[in-house]
Design a protein around this motif. Sequence first.
Motif, short mmCIF file in Angstrom:
data_model
loop_
_atom_site.label_atom_id
_atom_site.label_comp_id
_atom_site.label_asym_id
_atom_site.label_seq_id
_atom_site.Cartn_x
_atom_site.Cartn_y
_atom_site.Cartn_z
N HIS A 185 8.54 6.10 41.20
CA HIS A 185 9.94 5.74 41.46
C HIS A 185 10.50 6.48 42.67
O HIS A 185 11.61 6.17 43.12
CB HIS A 185 10.80 6.03 40.23
N THR A 191 6.63 -2.01 43.06
CA THR A 191 7.32 -2.40 41.83
C THR A 191 8.28 -3.57 42.10
O THR A 191 8.32 -4.54 41.35
CB THR A 191 8.08 -1.21 41.23
N ARG A 224 8.03 -7.46 40.61
CA ARG A 224 9.16 -8.11 39.92
C ARG A 224 9.52 -9.43 40.62
O ARG A 224 9.79 -10.44 39.96
CB ARG A 224 10.36 -7.17 39.89
N GLN A 253 6.97 -11.99 39.75
CA GLN A 253 7.12 -12.41 38.36
C GLN A 253 8.26 -13.43 38.25
O GLN A 253 8.12 -14.46 37.59
CB GLN A 253 7.41 -11.20 37.46
N LYS A 287 4.99 -12.90 33.57
CA LYS A 287 6.15 -12.13 33.13
C LYS A 287 5.77 -11.36 31.87
O LYS A 287 4.77 -11.65 31.23
CB LYS A 287 7.33 -13.06 32.86
N GLY A 288 6.60 -10.39 31.52
CA GLY A 288 6.36 -9.63 30.30
C GLY A 288 5.53 -8.38 30.52
O GLY A 288 5.37 -7.57 29.62
N ILE A 289 4.96 -8.23 31.71
CA ILE A 289 4.23 -7.00 32.04
C ILE A 289 5.20 -6.08 32.79
O ILE A 289 5.84 -6.52 33.75
CB ILE A 289 3.00 -7.31 32.91
N ASP A 290 5.34 -4.86 32.32
CA ASP A 290 6.25 -3.91 32.95
C ASP A 290 5.79 -3.63 34.39
O ASP A 290 4.68 -3.14 34.61
CB ASP A 290 6.28 -2.62 32.13
N ALA A 291 6.64 -3.96 35.35
CA ALA A 291 6.27 -3.85 36.77
C ALA A 291 5.97 -2.41 37.17
O ALA A 291 5.03 -2.15 37.93
CB ALA A 291 7.37 -4.43 37.65
N ALA A 292 6.75 -1.47 36.68
CA ALA A 292 6.53 -0.06 37.03
C ALA A 292 5.21 0.44 36.46
O ALA A 292 4.46 1.16 37.14
CB ALA A 292 7.69 0.80 36.55
N LYS A 293 4.90 0.06 35.23
CA LYS A 293 3.62 0.48 34.63
C LYS A 293 2.44 -0.15 35.35
O LYS A 293 1.40 0.48 35.54
CB LYS A 293 3.60 0.13 33.14
N THR A 338 2.43 -1.02 38.52
CA THR A 338 2.35 -0.28 39.79
C THR A 338 1.59 1.02 39.59
O THR A 338 0.71 1.36 40.38
CB THR A 338 3.76 0.01 40.33
#
Length: 198
Positions: free
Chosen positions: A129, A138, A142, A145, A152-158, A160
Amino acid sequence: MKPPTSRDLQRQETFNRVYEAALAEFRRVGVDQSRVSDICERAGVAKGTFFFHFPTKDHVLLERQRRISEAMAARIENELGDVADAKAFLGGLTAIVLEEHQAVGDLELVRQINLAIVRLGGSPSLGIHHTAFGTALTAQIRHLQQAGILKKGIDAAKLTDTLRLSFFGFLVNPQSSFDTSRPRIALLTSLLAESLTA
């Protein structure tokens, strides 16, 4: 924002001179064998000036990583916004990461840069971040997505962070070179592309 004063400009010029001298010395003898006194002689500054700008040699390496991160971020924003699918996204990202690290010109120096990140890993400024690369990647994930390119549904930060750690593993492996890493990374990104396809 106030324009820089002559003192600010002089400080930046000295910072850059010390930084470039340190990198040249790292390439010449290696990070571990380099001495601050030799870096200062090369830069034409006193030892105190080195430590004013860089508390340790690792901080020189982190400055190089910051510049790599900014270059990768700019390319992610410019080159990956209109990709056709997950495979093109991951292939483009891989090219960006490898090319910007290859631009360092010395694979051992790339390893040392990444090992410095490990040594100073507790620093919040190194988290996804807080780096240009992490923020840009990230945001791009997004965006893709929302555009229906990536699942979709996959956490972008995780995601990354997972991609960053995967690249990191290839870059610090002493048995790898950029050429031997490419097919392995291609396999990884091919597998990932299947799971990320919307």
